[in-house]
Scaffold this active site. Sequence first.
Site, PDB file in Angstrom:
ATOM      1  N   SER A 102      11.307   3.705  -2.421  1.00 34.60           N
ATOM      2  CA  SER A 102      11.771   2.382  -1.944  1.00 34.60           C
ATOM      3  C   SER A 102      13.243   2.450  -1.835  1.00 34.60           C
ATOM      4  O   SER A 102      13.886   2.923  -2.613  1.00 34.60           O
ATOM      5  CB  SER A 102      11.416   1.083  -2.498  1.00 34.60           C
ATOM      6  OG  SER A 102      11.907  -0.139  -2.266  1.00 34.60           O
ATOM      7  N   TYR A 124       9.973  -3.844 -10.567  1.00 33.84           N
ATOM      8  CA  TYR A 124       9.627  -3.095  -9.647  1.00 33.84           C
ATOM      9  C   TYR A 124      10.569  -2.109  -9.002  1.00 33.84           C
ATOM     10  O   TYR A 124      10.390  -0.907  -8.733  1.00 33.84           O
ATOM     11  CB  TYR A 124       9.316  -3.877  -8.278  1.00 33.84           C
ATOM     12  CG  TYR A 124       8.924  -3.311  -6.908  1.00 33.84           C
ATOM     13  CD1 TYR A 124       7.600  -2.888  -6.463  1.00 33.84           C
ATOM     14  CD2 TYR A 124       9.825  -2.993  -6.039  1.00 33.84           C
ATOM     15  CE1 TYR A 124       7.111  -2.098  -5.428  1.00 33.84           C
ATOM     16  CE2 TYR A 124       9.782  -2.539  -4.675  1.00 33.84           C
ATOM     17  CZ  TYR A 124       8.549  -1.995  -4.480  1.00 33.84           C
ATOM     18  OH  TYR A 124       8.368  -1.331  -3.342  1.00 33.84           O
TER      19      TYR A 124
HETATM   20  P1  NAD Z   1       0.126  -2.475   0.912  1.00 35.62           P
HETATM   21  O1  NAD Z   1      -0.388  -3.964   0.178  1.00 35.62           O
HETATM   22  O2  NAD Z   1      -0.502  -2.275   2.136  1.00 35.62           O
HETATM   23  O3  NAD Z   1      -0.436  -1.338  -0.052  1.00 35.62           O
HETATM   24  C1  NAD Z   1      -0.168  -1.461  -1.356  1.00 35.62           C
HETATM   25  C2  NAD Z   1      -1.642  -0.873  -1.917  1.00 35.62           C
HETATM   26  O4  NAD Z   1      -1.677  -0.767  -3.457  1.00 35.62           O
HETATM   27  C3  NAD Z   1      -2.785  -1.855  -1.709  1.00 35.62           C
HETATM   28  O5  NAD Z   1      -3.428  -1.732  -0.450  1.00 35.62           O
HETATM   29  C4  NAD Z   1      -3.629  -1.785  -2.919  1.00 35.62           C
HETATM   30  O6  NAD Z   1      -4.688  -0.926  -2.416  1.00 35.62           O
HETATM   31  C5  NAD Z   1      -2.850  -0.547  -3.771  1.00 35.62           C
HETATM   32  N1  NAD Z   1      -2.799  -1.351  -5.246  1.00 35.62           N
HETATM   33  C6  NAD Z   1      -2.214  -2.069  -5.917  1.00 35.62           C
HETATM   34  N2  NAD Z   1      -2.418  -2.133  -7.160  1.00 35.62           N
HETATM   35  C7  NAD Z   1      -3.379  -1.258  -7.279  1.00 35.62           C
HETATM   36  C8  NAD Z   1      -4.356  -0.879  -8.390  1.00 35.62           C
HETATM   37  N3  NAD Z   1      -4.121  -1.579  -9.500  1.00 35.62           N
HETATM   38  N4  NAD Z   1      -4.909  -0.010  -8.163  1.00 35.62           N
HETATM   39  C9  NAD Z   1      -5.189   0.689  -7.023  1.00 35.62           C
HETATM   40  N5  NAD Z   1      -4.655   0.153  -6.092  1.00 35.62           N
HETATM   41  C10 NAD Z   1      -3.568  -0.606  -6.203  1.00 35.62           C
HETATM   42  O7  NAD Z   1       1.619  -2.597   0.825  1.00 35.62           O
HETATM   43  P2  NAD Z   1       2.974  -1.423   1.427  1.00 35.62           P
HETATM   44  O8  NAD Z   1       3.829  -2.233   1.719  1.00 35.62           O
HETATM   45  O9  NAD Z   1       2.146  -0.580   2.524  1.00 35.62           O
HETATM   46  O10 NAD Z   1       2.964  -0.391   0.081  1.00 35.62           O
HETATM   47  C11 NAD Z   1       2.584   0.903  -0.102  1.00 35.62           C
HETATM   48  C12 NAD Z   1       3.755   1.450  -0.877  1.00 35.62           C
HETATM   49  O11 NAD Z   1       5.075   1.300   0.035  1.00 35.62           O
HETATM   50  C13 NAD Z   1       4.054   0.975  -2.167  1.00 35.62           C
HETATM   51  O12 NAD Z   1       4.231   1.961  -3.182  1.00 35.62           O
HETATM   52  C14 NAD Z   1       5.331  -0.062  -2.106  1.00 35.62           C
HETATM   53  O13 NAD Z   1       5.962  -0.237  -3.237  1.00 35.62           O
HETATM   54  C15 NAD Z   1       5.990   0.627  -1.140  1.00 35.62           C
HETATM   55  N6  NAD Z   1       7.027   0.130  -0.535  1.00 35.62           N
HETATM   56  C16 NAD Z   1       7.062  -1.029   0.457  1.00 35.62           C
HETATM   57  C17 NAD Z   1       7.949  -1.473   1.217  1.00 35.62           C
HETATM   58  C18 NAD Z   1       7.526  -2.837   2.008  1.00 35.62           C
HETATM   59  O14 NAD Z   1       8.544  -3.347   2.471  1.00 35.62           O
HETATM   60  N7  NAD Z   1       6.462  -3.109   2.383  1.00 35.62           N
HETATM   61  C19 NAD Z   1       9.205  -1.211   0.781  1.00 35.62           C
HETATM   62  C20 NAD Z   1       9.319  -0.096   0.202  1.00 35.62           C
HETATM   63  C21 NAD Z   1       8.493   0.697  -0.357  1.00 35.62           C
END
Ligand code: NAD
Length: 303
Positions: free
Chosen positions: A196, A209
């Site tokens: 991130s 986080y």
């Molecule tokens: P999202 O909610 O769609 O995906 C996150 C997923 O993590 C969930 O769908 C879930 O299946 C999984 N998860 C959470 N806890 C879990 C557990 N205990 N066991 C198994 N699975 C689990 O959101 P996203 O934003 O697509 O997130 C994906 C990645 O992107 C993450 O690593 C997040 O840190 C990173 N990210 C997101 C953003 C943003 O702004 N959305 C920015 C930077 C990084």
Amino acid sequence: MSDQQPDIQNQFEMRDPLRQYPQPPFPRQPQEAPGLASAMQPRPDHGESSYQGLGRLQGRRALITGGDSGIGRAVAIAYAREGADVAINYLPEEESDAQEVVRLIEEAGRKAVALPGDLRTREFCDSLIEQAAQQLGGLDILVINAGKQVSQDDIADITDEQFDDTMKVNIYAMFWLSRAAAPHLQPGASVIITSSIQASKPSKNLLDYASTKAANVAFAQALSGQLAEKGIRVNAVAPGPIWTPLQPSGGQPQEKVQQFGESVPLARPGQPAELASAYVYLASQESSYVTGAVLPITGGTLF
Ligand code: NAD
Ligand code: MG
């Protein structure tokens, strides 16, 4: 994709990135964690109606954690349309989102493997890798993407349980999955870790986080050094604000969700579909000389 979004034909079409997707303000939309893509307003674009494959991952076998929604879903759709068979991991309460992804992978003519389960234990992480490799007939691409994000303004409000969960999902699972997967990976294989912008520009409300996202970068870089001699590449992607269920389900306070993405140079959140091509690139042979890299996809915020 909702009708509020422009009709994007494919990812190659020339457009003004400022106006390509919805801009803030967004409606209030609290959800319980982990949240569902299907409940978001506007609906995120994961490339369902637009991503066009070119055979860049023909015959590859990929496992994507958090593959039900958000970035992971966009990657699953793209990988399948590029010719890969795809296994997705997600939490059992996300089954409805996951089934939409399974259908999209199958509609691309590829094998879909649904492997629900909680990544917070080593036993599950080990068995996830074994099941994925067994059902796909091997493993060429591992996308470590599941993430936990809970906003707290004050360190006094971060419970031991929250801290532990964030570390388990974002760091321990990354280690357990990588260790279990390494023996399955052949020269040419690729590991991609979702970090991130928080790794380099931590927000004060994301103390635990942001720490894990910095760990994601260090881990990807160190592992890339270990696996280079085996011909296996390891890279990280560092997204900025992306329109996914992570945010309205506790990742940000609702006021920040309503203004999500306003402070980046492109003045809007990214959509999951806008990250798909980067994950395809890092998984494919097109990035054969790229390892230990961090690819920022941030709407203009400098990493
Ligand atoms: P999202 O909610 O769609 O995906 C996150 C997923 O993590 C969930 O769908 C879930 O299946 C999984 N998860 C959470 N806890 C879990 C557990 N205990 N066991 C198994 N699975 C689990 O959101 P996203 O934003 O697509 O997130 C994906 C990645 O992107 C993450 O690593 C997040 O840190 C990173 N990210 C997101 C953003 C943003 O702004 N959305 C920015 C930077 C990084
Ligand atoms: Mg989800």
